[in-house]
Design a protein around this motif. Structure first.
Motif, mmCIF file in Angstrom:
data_model
loop_
_atom_site.group_PDB
_atom_site.id
_atom_site.type_symbol
_atom_site.label_atom_id
_atom_site.label_comp_id
_atom_site.label_asym_id
_atom_site.label_seq_id
_atom_site.Cartn_x
_atom_site.Cartn_y
_atom_site.Cartn_z
ATOM 1 N N LEU A 184 -28.531 58.835 -57.222
ATOM 2 C CA LEU A 184 -28.032 58.591 -58.582
ATOM 3 C C LEU A 184 -28.623 59.555 -59.610
ATOM 4 O O LEU A 184 -28.181 59.582 -60.760
ATOM 5 C CB LEU A 184 -28.356 57.157 -59.014
ATOM 6 N N GLU A 185 -29.616 60.319 -59.204
ATOM 7 C CA GLU A 185 -30.359 61.133 -60.168
ATOM 8 C C GLU A 185 -29.456 62.116 -60.917
ATOM 9 O O GLU A 185 -29.511 62.217 -62.149
ATOM 10 C CB GLU A 185 -31.487 61.875 -59.447
ATOM 11 N N GLU A 186 -28.623 62.838 -60.182
ATOM 12 C CA GLU A 186 -27.753 63.820 -60.838
ATOM 13 C C GLU A 186 -26.743 63.148 -61.757
ATOM 14 O O GLU A 186 -26.386 63.689 -62.804
ATOM 15 C CB GLU A 186 -27.039 64.675 -59.786
ATOM 16 N N VAL A 187 -26.270 61.974 -61.365
ATOM 17 C CA VAL A 187 -25.307 61.238 -62.198
ATOM 18 C C VAL A 187 -25.946 60.861 -63.533
ATOM 19 O O VAL A 187 -25.385 61.089 -64.607
ATOM 20 C CB VAL A 187 -24.804 59.968 -61.467
ATOM 21 N N THR A 188 -27.155 60.301 -63.461
ATOM 22 C CA THR A 188 -27.854 59.887 -64.682
ATOM 23 C C THR A 188 -28.265 61.097 -65.513
ATOM 24 O O THR A 188 -28.132 61.092 -66.743
ATOM 25 C CB THR A 188 -29.088 59.037 -64.333
ATOM 26 N N CYS A 189 -28.759 62.146 -64.856
ATOM 27 C CA CYS A 189 -29.193 63.347 -65.594
ATOM 28 C C CYS A 189 -28.026 64.031 -66.307
ATOM 29 O O CYS A 189 -28.214 64.625 -67.378
ATOM 30 C CB CYS A 189 -29.875 64.332 -64.650
ATOM 31 N N SER A 190 -26.827 63.938 -65.741
ATOM 32 C CA SER A 190 -25.653 64.521 -66.405
ATOM 33 C C SER A 190 -25.343 63.777 -67.701
ATOM 34 O O SER A 190 -24.956 64.379 -68.707
ATOM 35 C CB SER A 190 -24.435 64.475 -65.472
ATOM 36 N N ALA A 191 -25.531 62.443 -67.660
ATOM 37 C CA ALA A 191 -25.247 61.629 -68.849
ATOM 38 C C ALA A 191 -26.403 61.656 -69.840
ATOM 39 O O ALA A 191 -26.191 61.541 -71.055
ATOM 40 C CB ALA A 191 -24.940 60.189 -68.428
ATOM 41 N N TYR A 192 -27.628 61.802 -69.316
ATOM 42 C CA TYR A 192 -28.824 61.768 -70.163
ATOM 43 C C TYR A 192 -29.722 62.961 -69.798
ATOM 44 O O TYR A 192 -30.638 62.824 -68.975
ATOM 45 C CB TYR A 192 -29.590 60.449 -69.959
ATOM 46 N N PRO A 193 -29.494 64.124 -70.405
ATOM 47 C CA PRO A 193 -30.253 65.331 -70.045
ATOM 48 C C PRO A 193 -31.763 65.190 -70.227
ATOM 49 O O PRO A 193 -32.536 65.901 -69.568
ATOM 50 C CB PRO A 193 -29.681 66.394 -70.990
ATOM 51 N N GLU A 194 -32.202 64.257 -71.111
ATOM 52 C CA GLU A 194 -33.650 64.097 -71.315
ATOM 53 C C GLU A 194 -34.361 63.630 -70.054
ATOM 54 O O GLU A 194 -35.560 63.887 -69.879
ATOM 55 C CB GLU A 194 -33.948 63.144 -72.485
ATOM 56 N N VAL A 195 -33.625 62.945 -69.155
ATOM 57 C CA VAL A 195 -34.225 62.514 -67.890
ATOM 58 C C VAL A 195 -34.599 63.734 -67.051
ATOM 59 O O VAL A 195 -35.681 63.794 -66.456
ATOM 60 C CB VAL A 195 -33.267 61.579 -67.109
ATOM 61 N N LYS A 196 -33.719 64.711 -67.021
ATOM 62 C CA LYS A 196 -33.999 65.961 -66.295
ATOM 63 C C LYS A 196 -35.184 66.695 -66.908
ATOM 64 O O LYS A 196 -36.047 67.219 -66.194
ATOM 65 C CB LYS A 196 -32.754 66.856 -66.319
ATOM 66 N N ARG A 197 -35.265 66.707 -68.244
ATOM 67 C CA ARG A 197 -36.377 67.386 -68.909
ATOM 68 C C ARG A 197 -37.710 66.721 -68.573
ATOM 69 O O ARG A 197 -38.720 67.392 -68.334
ATOM 70 C CB ARG A 197 -36.151 67.387 -70.429
#
Length: 283
Positions: free
Chosen positions: A217-230
């Protein structure tokens, strides 16, 4: 008599989505473990046949929308209990964070009511009741470390992970699991190596565990919430040995072998993110 139950948060060491089910849920394969960040649940009987929830959190409802309330109501229905209960929840687990706080509270209520009314219901049966409340509740009933399959209701125990510290960083957002699952494209998901995670647990191999953890699910969430990737990038740059988002997010965690390093990473993340914790794996 007051019954106290600890409700530990959970981490996903692996989360894979296998297929969409006819009932609208997804078949999953999740390796989960517990951490030393817990809510505290206190339960006592009431003279009247009603359910009361008390807690101090502006983000968590205290009515029938609360998973702990749902757990108490379902428990009373299934076991034909015509008695009332008051449930006090002391929240420490962040809300809508991917750490299973609501599920942990519901599981603690099931265990606590079983003790309060001396029903001696087996843990497996409590977990089956919990599956009717939410997908993470069965694991939270068992606790420790395990792999959950089906939609989360089938739980098999696994060895505890190697001893280490965990740094948690939660951005100032809440993520709805339902919203993330609605956005899944099964053909494009990057599947984690769940088998390697399970092997690492059996082998008590910390480096292997750090290199094997994964979350579809990580890529799905990071696409919607870029701060998670940061936050994930910052955690890795700070020196955490294994970094992953838990659940549907948004909390990112880092596995760290030594406390002194965990403390340094904690301090580094505090300047980057509002809610940061460092705790032990207890699974």
């Amino acid at each position: 008599m007051i019954i106290y139950e600890k409700a530990p948060a959970k981490l996903n060491l692996s989360l894979d989505v296998i297929s969409k089910r006819e009932d609208g849920y997804h078949n999953v394969e999740m390796v989960m473990t517990t951490i030393d960040l817990s809510d505290r649940v206190a339960i006592h009987e009431l003279d009247e046949n009603r359910i009361e929830i008390s807690l101090e959190s502006r983000y968590v409802p205290s009515d029938e929308r609360n998973l702990a309330y749902k757990a108490a109501r379902l428990f009373k229905e299934v076991y034909n209990i015509a008695k009332g209960v008051h449930i006090d929840i002391e929240k420490s687990i962040p809300v809508s964070a991917g750490l299973g706080g609501g599920s942990a509270d519901a599981a603690a209520v099931l265990r606590g009511l079983n003790r309060l009314w001396s029903l001696h219901i087996p843990v497996q049966e409590l977990a089956e009741v919990g599956a009717r409340i939410g997908s993470d509740v069965p694991f939270c009933v068992f606790g420790h470390t395990g792999v959950a399959t089906g939609r989360g209701e089938i739980v098999n125990r696994l060895p505890a992970p190697p001893s280490c510290w965990v740094v948690l960083a939660k951005p100032d957002i809440g993520v709805s699991s339902g919203t993330i699952f609605e956005q899944i494209n099964l053909e494009k998901l990057i599947h984690p190596e769940t088998g390697r995670v399970i092997d690492a647990l059996h082998e008590n191999d910390y480096p292997k565990l750090c290199h094997s953890i994964g979350n579809a699910l990580e890529e799905v969430t990071c696409s919607a919430y870029p701060e998670v990737k940061r936050i994930k990038n910052k955690m890795a740059q700070s020196g955490a040995e294994g970094v992953l988002m838990s659940g549907s997010g948004p909390t990112v965690y880092g596995l760290v072998k030594h406390e002194s390093k965990a403390q340094r990473i904690y301090n580094s993340m505090k300047g980057f993110c509002k809610e940061v914790y460092y705790v032990r794996l207890i699974g």
